[in-house]
Motif scaffolding. Structure first.
Motif, PDB file in Angstrom:
ATOM      1  N   PRO A  61      30.897  44.396  25.585  1.00 41.61           N
ATOM      2  CA  PRO A  61      30.659  44.060  26.992  1.00 41.61           C
ATOM      3  C   PRO A  61      31.596  42.989  27.560  1.00 41.61           C
ATOM      4  CG  PRO A  61      28.823  43.342  25.616  1.00 41.61           C
ATOM      5  CD  PRO A  61      29.723  44.160  24.752  1.00 41.61           C
ATOM      6  N   LYS A  62      32.005  42.014  26.768  1.00 39.13           N
ATOM      7  CA  LYS A  62      32.906  40.981  27.286  1.00 39.13           C
ATOM      8  C   LYS A  62      34.283  41.560  27.589  1.00 39.13           C
ATOM      9  CE  LYS A  62      30.588  37.014  25.353  1.00 39.13           C
ATOM     10  NZ  LYS A  62      30.631  35.890  24.454  1.00 39.13           N
ATOM     11  N   GLN A  63      34.765  42.442  26.726  1.00 37.79           N
ATOM     12  CA  GLN A  63      36.055  43.077  26.954  1.00 37.79           C
ATOM     13  C   GLN A  63      35.971  44.022  28.161  1.00 37.79           C
ATOM     14  OE1 GLN A  63      34.650  42.570  23.909  1.00 37.79           O
ATOM     15  NE2 GLN A  63      36.102  40.953  23.440  1.00 37.79           N
ATOM     16  N   TRP A  64      34.846  44.718  28.268  1.00 38.78           N
ATOM     17  CA  TRP A  64      34.615  45.585  29.420  1.00 38.78           C
ATOM     18  C   TRP A  64      34.634  44.764  30.707  1.00 38.78           C
ATOM     19  CZ3 TRP A  64      34.533  50.019  31.765  1.00 38.78           C
ATOM     20  CH2 TRP A  64      33.826  50.137  32.963  1.00 38.78           C
ATOM     21  N   GLU A  65      33.967  43.624  30.676  1.00 42.99           N
ATOM     22  CA  GLU A  65      33.886  42.774  31.858  1.00 42.99           C
ATOM     23  C   GLU A  65      35.279  42.325  32.301  1.00 42.99           C
ATOM     24  OE1 GLU A  65      32.081  38.432  32.849  1.00 42.99           O
ATOM     25  OE2 GLU A  65      30.772  39.787  31.725  1.00 42.99           O
ATOM     26  N   THR A  66      36.147  41.980  31.351  1.00 48.78           N
ATOM     27  CA  THR A  66      37.518  41.583  31.670  1.00 48.78           C
ATOM     28  C   THR A  66      38.251  42.709  32.381  1.00 48.78           C
ATOM     29  OG1 THR A  66      37.621  40.102  29.762  1.00 48.78           O
ATOM     30  CG2 THR A  66      39.728  40.851  30.661  1.00 48.78           C
ATOM     31  N   LEU A  67      38.159  43.916  31.818  1.00 42.72           N
ATOM     32  CA  LEU A  67      38.833  45.074  32.398  1.00 42.72           C
ATOM     33  C   LEU A  67      38.243  45.431  33.756  1.00 42.72           C
ATOM     34  CD1 LEU A  67      40.903  47.332  32.070  1.00 42.72           C
ATOM     35  CD2 LEU A  67      39.162  48.627  30.821  1.00 42.72           C
ATOM     36  N   ASP A  68      36.946  45.479  33.845  1.00 46.37           N
ATOM     37  CA  ASP A  68      36.265  45.846  35.087  1.00 46.37           C
ATOM     38  C   ASP A  68      36.556  44.825  36.189  1.00 46.37           C
ATOM     39  OD1 ASP A  68      34.360  47.603  36.503  1.00 46.37           O
ATOM     40  OD2 ASP A  68      33.088  45.826  36.501  1.00 46.37           O
ATOM     41  N   GLN A  69      36.557  43.557  35.847  1.00 45.80           N
ATOM     42  CA  GLN A  69      36.845  42.510  36.817  1.00 45.80           C
ATOM     43  C   GLN A  69      38.262  42.669  37.352  1.00 45.80           C
ATOM     44  OE1 GLN A  69      36.174  38.523  35.381  1.00 45.80           O
ATOM     45  NE2 GLN A  69      37.083  37.593  37.170  1.00 45.80           N
ATOM     46  N   PHE A  70      39.224  42.935  36.473  1.00 46.83           N
ATOM     47  CA  PHE A  70      40.599  43.127  36.928  1.00 46.83           C
ATOM     48  C   PHE A  70      40.701  44.333  37.857  1.00 46.83           C
ATOM     49  CE2 PHE A  70      44.677  45.256  36.642  1.00 46.83           C
ATOM     50  CZ  PHE A  70      45.504  44.245  37.123  1.00 46.83           C
ATOM     51  N   ILE A  71      40.064  45.420  37.480  1.00 44.19           N
ATOM     52  CA  ILE A  71      40.129  46.635  38.299  1.00 44.19           C
ATOM     53  C   ILE A  71      39.567  46.373  39.691  1.00 44.19           C
ATOM     54  CG2 ILE A  71      39.158  48.959  38.554  1.00 44.19           C
ATOM     55  CD1 ILE A  71      39.544  49.254  35.486  1.00 44.19           C
ATOM     56  N   HIS A  72      38.512  45.591  39.773  1.00 46.94           N
ATOM     57  CA  HIS A  72      37.917  45.296  41.075  1.00 46.94           C
ATOM     58  C   HIS A  72      38.698  44.244  41.872  1.00 46.94           C
ATOM     59  CE1 HIS A  72      34.322  47.525  39.799  1.00 46.94           C
ATOM     60  NE2 HIS A  72      34.067  47.600  41.094  1.00 46.94           N
ATOM     61  N   GLU A  73      39.407  43.341  41.192  1.00 47.97           N
ATOM     62  CA  GLU A  73      40.044  42.228  41.884  1.00 47.97           C
ATOM     63  C   GLU A  73      41.524  42.435  42.190  1.00 47.97           C
ATOM     64  OE1 GLU A  73      39.232  38.797  39.510  1.00 47.97           O
ATOM     65  OE2 GLU A  73      37.155  38.686  40.181  1.00 47.97           O
ATOM     66  N   GLN A  74      42.143  43.469  41.668  1.00 54.12           N
ATOM     67  CA  GLN A  74      43.581  43.622  41.831  1.00 54.12           C
ATOM     68  C   GLN A  74      43.974  44.343  43.118  1.00 54.12           C
ATOM     69  OE1 GLN A  74      45.204  46.963  41.195  1.00 54.12           O
ATOM     70  NE2 GLN A  74      43.139  47.746  41.300  1.00 54.12           N
ATOM     71  N   TRP A  75      43.165  44.188  44.151  1.00 51.74           N
ATOM     72  CA  TRP A  75      43.356  44.935  45.387  1.00 51.74           C
ATOM     73  C   TRP A  75      44.126  44.176  46.469  1.00 51.74           C
ATOM     74  CZ3 TRP A  75      42.254  49.992  45.938  1.00 51.74           C
ATOM     75  CH2 TRP A  75      41.527  50.575  44.899  1.00 51.74           C
ATOM     76  N   THR A  76      44.497  42.931  46.263  1.00 47.33           N
ATOM     77  CA  THR A  76      45.131  42.134  47.307  1.00 47.33           C
ATOM     78  C   THR A  76      46.385  42.805  47.868  1.00 47.33           C
ATOM     79  OG1 THR A  76      44.286  40.139  46.257  1.00 47.33           O
ATOM     80  CG2 THR A  76      46.035  39.847  47.872  1.00 47.33           C
ATOM     81  N   GLY A  77      47.281  43.221  46.991  1.00 50.01           N
ATOM     82  CA  GLY A  77      48.520  43.879  47.436  1.00 50.01           C
ATOM     83  C   GLY A  77      48.252  45.189  48.142  1.00 50.01           C
ATOM     84  N   ILE A  78      47.289  45.936  47.632  1.00 48.46           N
ATOM     85  CA  ILE A  78      46.938  47.216  48.253  1.00 48.46           C
ATOM     86  C   ILE A  78      46.338  46.980  49.632  1.00 48.46           C
ATOM     87  CG2 ILE A  78      45.412  49.227  48.075  1.00 48.46           C
ATOM     88  CD1 ILE A  78      45.952  49.131  45.020  1.00 48.46           C
ATOM     89  N   PHE A  79      45.500  45.946  49.768  1.00 53.57           N
ATOM     90  CA  PHE A  79      44.935  45.611  51.083  1.00 53.57           C
ATOM     91  C   PHE A  79      46.046  45.252  52.065  1.00 53.57           C
ATOM     92  CE2 PHE A  79      40.317  44.279  49.911  1.00 53.57           C
ATOM     93  CZ  PHE A  79      40.018  45.606  49.662  1.00 53.57           C
ATOM     94  N   SER A  80      47.069  44.545  51.588  1.00 53.68           N
ATOM     95  CA  SER A  80      48.191  44.201  52.466  1.00 53.68           C
ATOM     96  C   SER A  80      48.887  45.461  52.965  1.00 53.68           C
ATOM     97  CB  SER A  80      49.203  43.319  51.729  1.00 53.68           C
ATOM     98  OG  SER A  80      48.632  42.083  51.399  1.00 53.68           O
ATOM     99  N   LEU A  81      49.100  46.413  52.058  1.00 51.55           N
ATOM    100  CA  LEU A  81      49.721  47.684  52.464  1.00 51.55           C
ATOM    101  C   LEU A  81      48.845  48.420  53.471  1.00 51.55           C
ATOM    102  CD1 LEU A  81      51.071  49.132  49.082  1.00 51.55           C
ATOM    103  CD2 LEU A  81      52.419  48.224  50.987  1.00 51.55           C
ATOM    104  N   ILE A  82      47.552  48.448  53.211  1.00 49.98           N
ATOM    105  CA  ILE A  82      46.621  49.133  54.121  1.00 49.98           C
ATOM    106  C   ILE A  82      46.639  48.464  55.492  1.00 49.98           C
ATOM    107  CG2 ILE A  82      44.176  49.585  54.579  1.00 49.98           C
ATOM    108  CD1 ILE A  82      43.886  50.049  51.490  1.00 49.98           C
ATOM    109  N   ASP A  83      46.579  47.136  55.517  1.00 47.99           N
ATOM    110  CA  ASP A  83      46.607  46.417  56.789  1.00 47.99           C
ATOM    111  C   ASP A  83      47.916  46.673  57.538  1.00 47.99           C
ATOM    112  OD1 ASP A  83      44.065  45.424  56.359  1.00 47.99           O
ATOM    113  OD2 ASP A  83      44.781  43.507  55.547  1.00 47.99           O
ATOM    114  N   GLU A  84      49.017  46.697  56.803  1.00 48.18           N
ATOM    115  CA  GLU A  84      50.317  46.998  57.408  1.00 48.18           C
ATOM    116  C   GLU A  84      50.321  48.414  57.984  1.00 48.18           C
ATOM    117  OE1 GLU A  84      54.915  47.420  55.835  1.00 48.18           O
ATOM    118  OE2 GLU A  84      53.568  46.070  54.754  1.00 48.18           O
ATOM    119  N   GLY A  85      49.733  49.354  57.244  1.00 47.50           N
ATOM    120  CA  GLY A  85      49.649  50.739  57.714  1.00 47.50           C
ATOM    121  C   GLY A  85      48.768  50.883  58.937  1.00 47.50           C
TER     122      GLY A  85
END
Length: 189
Positions: free
Chosen positions: A104-128
């Motif tokens: 579960p701790k390793q899962w939490e690390t991976l899951d947290q990254f997957i959920h938090e790595q959206w900043t750059g994508i949000f910038s692209l979406i906002d630009e679009g």
């Protein structure tokens, strides 16, 4: 370097058998004693942490895509959404449930990254959206649909006709970005 070899063989084991491979099986695969293996990784979870960190580092390549001037905005967005680690591919995704249940701790690390790595994508979406290339939408729901789809691919993989993970991700992203309606459907009404 032996530590790199251990990591590479561990990733291969995870791709074939999931995360529940034993250190004894890994040592045998490497042609070394279990004692030697434990000298490098005293606990299996330390090895799993390093495997997951390697996958996360590969996913951070999205930063390079965001600054690639050869790509237009929509190409950048699509490449970022389809990017998966080349060597690890989350152990073919079919083992995510196993990782969640037994590590579960390793899962939490991976899951947290997957959920938090959206900043750059949000910038692209906002630009679009600002450029009128993308319609405004609820980004939080988009993330949940994307992540939920990613996690559900393990179940779909059992029923699909040997389509690759990369092709599956591409199709999912195409549906999310383009929808399922033909372009001129709205005009016909």
């Amino acid at each position: 370097m032996l530590k790199d070899r251990i990591l590479k063989v561990s990733i291969s084991q995870a791709e074939r058998k999931g995360f529940r491979f034993t250190m004894g099986e890994l040592a045998k695969q490497l042609g070394m004693s279990t004692k030697t293996l434990y000298g490098y990784y005293p606990l299996k979870v330390e090895l799993l942490n390093e495997m997951i960190n390697l996958a996360i580092d590969e996913l951070k390549m999205k930063e390079e895509i965001l600054h690639d001037s050869a790509l237009n905005l929509l190409e950048k967005l699509q490449k970022c959404l389809v990017l998966i680690p080349t060597d690890f591919q989350f152990a073919q995704l079919q083992y995510l449930e196993e990782l969640q249940r037994y590590y579960p701790k390793q899962w939490e690390t991976l899951d947290q990254f997957i959920h938090e790595q959206w900043t750059g994508i949000f910038s692209l979406i906002d630009e679009g959206i600002a450029a009128n290339q993308i319609r405004p939408f609820n980004k939080e729901i988009f993330i949940e649909v994307y992540v939920g789809g990613l996690y559900r691919l393990e179940h779909a993989s059992k029923n699909r006709n040997m389509i690759s993970l990369q092709d599956t991700m591409q199709e999912m992203v195409n549906i999310l970005m383009l929808g399922i309606l033909k372009e001129n459907v709205h005009e016909e009404k």
